[in-house]
Design a protein around this motif. Structure first.
Motif, mmCIF file in Angstrom:
data_model
loop_
_atom_site.group_PDB
_atom_site.id
_atom_site.type_symbol
_atom_site.label_atom_id
_atom_site.label_comp_id
_atom_site.label_asym_id
_atom_site.label_seq_id
_atom_site.Cartn_x
_atom_site.Cartn_y
_atom_site.Cartn_z
ATOM 1 N N TRP A 36 0.865 -1.176 0.000
ATOM 2 C CA TRP A 36 0.000 0.000 0.000
ATOM 3 C C TRP A 36 0.909 1.235 0.000
ATOM 4 O O TRP A 36 1.867 1.308 0.773
ATOM 5 C CB TRP A 36 -0.907 0.032 1.222
ATOM 6 N N ILE A 70 -1.984 -4.279 7.855
ATOM 7 C CA ILE A 70 -2.162 -4.848 6.519
ATOM 8 C C ILE A 70 -2.437 -6.336 6.658
ATOM 9 O O ILE A 70 -1.872 -7.018 7.527
ATOM 10 C CB ILE A 70 -0.925 -4.591 5.638
ATOM 11 N N LEU A 81 -6.265 -2.867 4.276
ATOM 12 C CA LEU A 81 -5.473 -1.964 5.092
ATOM 13 C C LEU A 81 -6.420 -1.360 6.117
ATOM 14 O O LEU A 81 -7.246 -0.513 5.782
ATOM 15 C CB LEU A 81 -4.813 -0.868 4.260
#
Length: 122
Positions: A36, A70, A81
């Motif tokens: 991410w 995560i 997330l």
């Protein structure tokens, strides 16, 4: 080829929570590291978190450690997330990305989603 689609962004007050999802399609998805990243206006894209193949190892930026989590569900081809204790500095477009190797560098990721906006404001 891997296709990624993020969802779950929105407007939240400081101290609040959001959960972002990243739905994946394509072959051998479970072999990929998922990361991410986020990008705020006028700033470079920065690493947020990553999770290894099968979810055995996770990595976090210092700025989110202890607040973000995560995870991945390879049976559903979906990554998550979880963002808690959100701050105005967390405001950005959040992207998920896939790579065959663990890295904090965006250049190491081969596939990207379109991004989802997260705004933290009162």
């Amino acid at each position: 080829q891997v296709q990624l689609v993020e969802s779950g962004g929105g407007l939240v007050q400081p101290g609040g929570s959001l959960r972002l999802s990243c739905a994946a399609s394509g072959r051998a998805f479970s072999k990929y590291v998922i990361g991410w990243f986020r990008q705020a206006p006028g700033k470079e894209r920065e690493f947020v978190a990553a999770i290894s193949w099968r979810g055995g190892t996770t990595y976090y930026a210092d700025s989110v450690k202890g607040r973000f989590t995560i995870s991945r569900d390879d049976a559903k081809n979906t990554m998550y997330l979880q963002m808690d204790s959100l701050k105005p500095d967390d405001t950005a477009v959040y992207y998920c990305a896939a790579s065959l190797q663990i890295s904090r560098s965006p250049s190491r990721y081969d596939y990207w989603g379109q991004g989802t906006q997260v705004t933290v404001s009162s």
